[in-house]
Design a protein around this motif. Structure first.
Motif, mmCIF file in Angstrom:
data_model
loop_
_atom_site.group_PDB
_atom_site.id
_atom_site.type_symbol
_atom_site.label_atom_id
_atom_site.label_comp_id
_atom_site.label_asym_id
_atom_site.label_seq_id
_atom_site.Cartn_x
_atom_site.Cartn_y
_atom_site.Cartn_z
ATOM 1 N N ALA A 201 12.400 49.679 42.959
ATOM 2 C CA ALA A 201 11.079 49.323 42.444
ATOM 3 C C ALA A 201 11.222 48.920 40.982
ATOM 4 N N VAL B 126 5.434 48.129 32.053
ATOM 5 C CA VAL B 126 4.282 48.841 31.513
ATOM 6 C C VAL B 126 3.968 48.365 30.099
ATOM 7 N N LYS C 91 5.525 53.125 27.045
ATOM 8 C CA LYS C 91 6.200 54.192 27.761
ATOM 9 C C LYS C 91 5.715 55.533 27.216
ATOM 10 N N ILE D 82 4.912 57.039 37.432
ATOM 11 C CA ILE D 82 5.936 56.185 38.050
ATOM 12 C C ILE D 82 6.861 57.005 38.940
ATOM 13 N N LEU E 114 15.119 52.763 39.651
ATOM 14 C CA LEU E 114 13.935 52.025 39.216
ATOM 15 C C LEU E 114 14.230 51.318 37.908
ATOM 16 N N ILE F 61 12.346 50.434 34.621
ATOM 17 C CA ILE F 61 11.112 50.783 33.915
ATOM 18 C C ILE F 61 11.195 50.180 32.519
ATOM 19 N N ARG G 241 5.085 58.013 42.029
ATOM 20 C CA ARG G 241 4.797 56.876 42.910
ATOM 21 C C ARG G 241 6.046 56.396 43.641
ATOM 22 N N HIS G 242 7.179 56.384 42.954
ATOM 23 C CA HIS G 242 8.391 55.800 43.533
ATOM 24 C C HIS G 242 9.492 56.817 43.807
ATOM 25 N N GLU H 214 8.851 48.549 37.385
ATOM 26 C CA GLU H 214 7.600 48.852 36.691
ATOM 27 C C GLU H 214 7.661 48.245 35.293
#
Length: 235
Positions: free
Chosen positions: A143, A147, A150, A158, A118, A120, A161-162, A145
């Motif tokens: 994915a 945001v 953090k 997160i 991911l 992030i 979800r992923h 993200e």
């Protein structure tokens, strides 16, 4: 099992802070007639800290903080040409080509073959999307993200979800304050890979007492660490 690996973006996968430093030097030169460099730097940092809750992270907030500092330091007498130069510097930052850091592409590609990877990151949505598109890494991530900040709560959400939850996840980044400490608080592994330049507001002490905390010299060492964790902790 360790199923999910989160990567920070700025100064972990590509250069970022160096562009801020260059722009800050330009800002200092523009206001050299009004303040010493150290005093101007301190006032700019104070403005950035004060404005984070209003503007968030990223180039746009930085540019607005420079303008605010220029107004303050000149007691409202800052020339319009200086304001124009500050705005131009901000636009140039938003248009600067991406410079990947060593091992970024190879490491993400290697780990994507065995884990969910991911991106992030925090900051301005449009700017982060632009940098990801230019980086050539976008297709490697399962994915993305972006945001506003953090936090442990954000990481928990997160990774749920992923992935399969924070306890089966690892977060890697250059910032102890943003990438490591809140990820550890969420129950994930936290891996610190320092960058030569760190924004003043991202400084924090290393959580050396945390057994899930690890320090690496560069991204190229991450696949070996993941393998070691798998072998020694059955993750």
């Amino acid at each position: 099992m360790l199923t999910t690996i989160g990567f920070d973006a700025d100064d972990t996968l590509w250069q970022n802070e160096s562009f801020f430093r260059l722009t800050q030097d330009r800002f200092t030169n523009l206001l050299a007639d009004y303040a010493e460099a150290d005093a101007l730097h301190d006032q700019l940092i104070a403005a950035e800290r004060r404005n984070l809750g209003h503007y968030g992270f990223g180039v746009k907030g930085f540019t607005l903080s420079m303008i605010e500092t220029a107004i303050e330091i000149t007691e409202g007498r800052v020339p319009s040409l200086v304001i124009a130069e500050i705005m131009a510097a901000g636009r140039e930052m938003l248009e600067h080509p991406i410079e990947l850091l060593p091992h970024a592409h190879a490491t993400v590609k290697a780990l994507a073959a065995s884990h969910r990877v991911l991106l992030i990151t925090k900051g301005d949505l449009l700017d982060q999307e632009r940098k990801l598109a230019q980086s050539g890494l976008g297709d490697l991530f399962h994915a993305v993200e972006i945001v506003s900040d953090k936090t442990a709560k954000a990481y928990s959400a997160i990774f749920a979800r992923h992935g399969t939850g924070a306890d089966q996840a690892l977060m890697v980044g250059n910032s102890l304050k943003s990438d490591v400490i809140p990820a550890l608080a969420a129950g994930a592994y936290g891996v610190h890979i320092p960058h030569g330049l760190t924004w003043a507001l991202e400084h924090a002490d290393a959580p050396t007492g945390e057994h899930r905390f690890h320090h690496l010299n560069h991204l190229g060492e991450l696949p070996d660490l993941v393998e070691i964790l798998r072998e020694t902790h059955n993750v």
